[in-house]
Design a protein around this motif. Sequence first.
Motif, PDB file in Angstrom:
ATOM      1  N   ALA A 100      21.505  13.321   7.288  1.00  0.00           N
ATOM      2  CA  ALA A 100      22.328  14.198   6.455  1.00  0.00           C
ATOM      3  C   ALA A 100      23.796  13.971   6.779  1.00  0.00           C
ATOM      4  O   ALA A 100      24.176  13.817   7.936  1.00  0.00           O
ATOM      5  CB  ALA A 100      21.942  15.649   6.717  1.00  0.00           C
ATOM      6  N   SER A 101      24.643  13.927   5.753  1.00  0.00           N
ATOM      7  CA  SER A 101      26.055  13.638   5.991  1.00  0.00           C
ATOM      8  C   SER A 101      26.910  14.351   4.958  1.00  0.00           C
ATOM      9  O   SER A 101      26.441  14.773   3.900  1.00  0.00           O
ATOM     10  CB  SER A 101      26.319  12.126   5.941  1.00  0.00           C
ATOM     11  OG  SER A 101      25.960  11.601   4.683  1.00  0.00           O
ATOM     12  N   SER A 102      28.184  14.451   5.277  1.00  0.00           N
ATOM     13  CA  SER A 102      29.147  15.050   4.356  1.00  0.00           C
ATOM     14  C   SER A 102      30.378  14.170   4.299  1.00  0.00           C
ATOM     15  O   SER A 102      30.618  13.343   5.180  1.00  0.00           O
ATOM     16  CB  SER A 102      29.531  16.472   4.797  1.00  0.00           C
ATOM     17  OG  SER A 102      30.161  16.432   6.068  1.00  0.00           O
ATOM     18  N   SER A 103      31.157  14.349   3.240  1.00  0.00           N
ATOM     19  CA  SER A 103      32.370  13.556   3.055  1.00  0.00           C
ATOM     20  C   SER A 103      33.505  14.480   2.669  1.00  0.00           C
ATOM     21  O   SER A 103      33.304  15.461   1.939  1.00  0.00           O
ATOM     22  CB  SER A 103      32.152  12.505   1.968  1.00  0.00           C
ATOM     23  OG  SER A 103      33.321  11.746   1.763  1.00  0.00           O
ATOM     24  N   SER A 104      34.705  14.171   3.163  1.00  0.00           N
ATOM     25  CA  SER A 104      35.862  15.009   2.842  1.00  0.00           C
ATOM     26  C   SER A 104      37.136  14.198   2.964  1.00  0.00           C
ATOM     27  O   SER A 104      37.179  13.164   3.640  1.00  0.00           O
ATOM     28  CB  SER A 104      35.934  16.215   3.792  1.00  0.00           C
ATOM     29  OG  SER A 104      36.088  15.781   5.134  1.00  0.00           O
ATOM     30  N   LEU A 105      38.188  14.663   2.276  1.00  0.00           N
ATOM     31  CA  LEU A 105      39.510  14.071   2.422  1.00  0.00           C
ATOM     32  C   LEU A 105      40.186  14.670   3.647  1.00  0.00           C
ATOM     33  O   LEU A 105      40.075  15.869   3.904  1.00  0.00           O
ATOM     34  CB  LEU A 105      40.360  14.347   1.181  1.00  0.00           C
ATOM     35  CG  LEU A 105      40.078  13.534  -0.076  1.00  0.00           C
ATOM     36  CD1 LEU A 105      41.029  13.972  -1.184  1.00  0.00           C
ATOM     37  CD2 LEU A 105      40.224  12.050   0.181  1.00  0.00           C
ATOM     38  N   ALA A 106      40.883  13.822   4.382  1.00  0.00           N
ATOM     39  CA  ALA A 106      41.577  14.295   5.568  1.00  0.00           C
ATOM     40  C   ALA A 106      42.809  13.437   5.800  1.00  0.00           C
ATOM     41  O   ALA A 106      43.005  12.404   5.137  1.00  0.00           O
ATOM     42  CB  ALA A 106      40.661  14.258   6.791  1.00  0.00           C
ATOM     43  N   LYS A 107      43.632  13.860   6.752  1.00  0.00           N
ATOM     44  CA  LYS A 107      44.806  13.087   7.132  1.00  0.00           C
ATOM     45  C   LYS A 107      44.825  12.985   8.650  1.00  0.00           C
ATOM     46  O   LYS A 107      44.820  13.992   9.359  1.00  0.00           O
ATOM     47  CB  LYS A 107      46.088  13.747   6.627  1.00  0.00           C
ATOM     48  CG  LYS A 107      47.290  12.816   6.576  1.00  0.00           C
ATOM     49  CD  LYS A 107      48.421  13.433   5.774  1.00  0.00           C
ATOM     50  CE  LYS A 107      49.530  12.415   5.536  1.00  0.00           C
ATOM     51  NZ  LYS A 107      50.631  12.982   4.729  1.00  0.00           N
TER      52      LYS A 107
END
Length: 296
Positions: free
Chosen positions: A94-101
């Motif tokens: 299971a995984s998740s994805s997100s925008l980050a800096k």
Amino acid sequence: MRFRATIENAPIFYRLIQAVEKLQKKCIMKFTETEMHVICNDDANEGGIQVWSVVKVDTMFTSYRIQSNANNAITLTLSTEALLSALRSSSSSASSSSLAKKNEQAVLSFEMYGMSRSGRRVRVAHDVRIDVMRPAESDKLHEPRCPDPEVHVLLPPLLKIRTIVERLRPLSDVLALRANNSGILQLSINTDTVKLETQWVKCGNPSMAKHEIAQNDENDDAEDILLNKPDPDKMFCVLVSIRSFLKFLSSHVVSATTILCLCHNHCAILYVYIGEIADAGGVLTYYIPTVIDGDE
């Protein structure tokens, strides 16, 4: 600008990028409230081939959240190789994805959990560097403009076609794609030293929805092309780079159904469906321009 989602169907996501990575080392990804687009439109691609794919959000993600000042759309460019590596890591958990800096660099961050050999739960993070496109740049993205195809034909399994084309590759740089509206499909090469042809019959000629054929021109009010269906036995032809066609055939890892559309002496358009057509979760659209070859 915010984006976060749980990757529900990592294997499909991985296979989609696996097919695209064969074509181009960088791609454009556009996320909207309902769709994810993956685009390869570099003119430097082998034979001028392009791919424009669209996948329904609910085919790939759950807990999907997106917010931006550009009508809740985010467009970015990134390395297909790096993205493929991140998805390979997450394809079995299971995984998740997100925008980050991070360190002043925008990234698409993948977070997943697995189990160590000792049975402990382990968190793994994988960051892919991205460049966010401005809305003005994103608005300039348009699919190639093509004439209405004269024929649409269902292709045999792409893996079987690839086996044949790989054998033809050492013999010619150009492959002829021919089809008619009676379900006949031909692949052939013709050089000074060799002439070979493979033919399939009863392939089927599907009726394509107008929005799928005329999607290149949003203002096109053309009538249904099927009203002017040509002679069913007339063969239409497009000559393509055999290397370009092999790159397209890498999409066999995604394909459930593939439709070939021929714009005679102009280009081949190929629709690779994720799932069956009636309930497809997305489609990859390949554009392969014709090449000029004096032997054909």
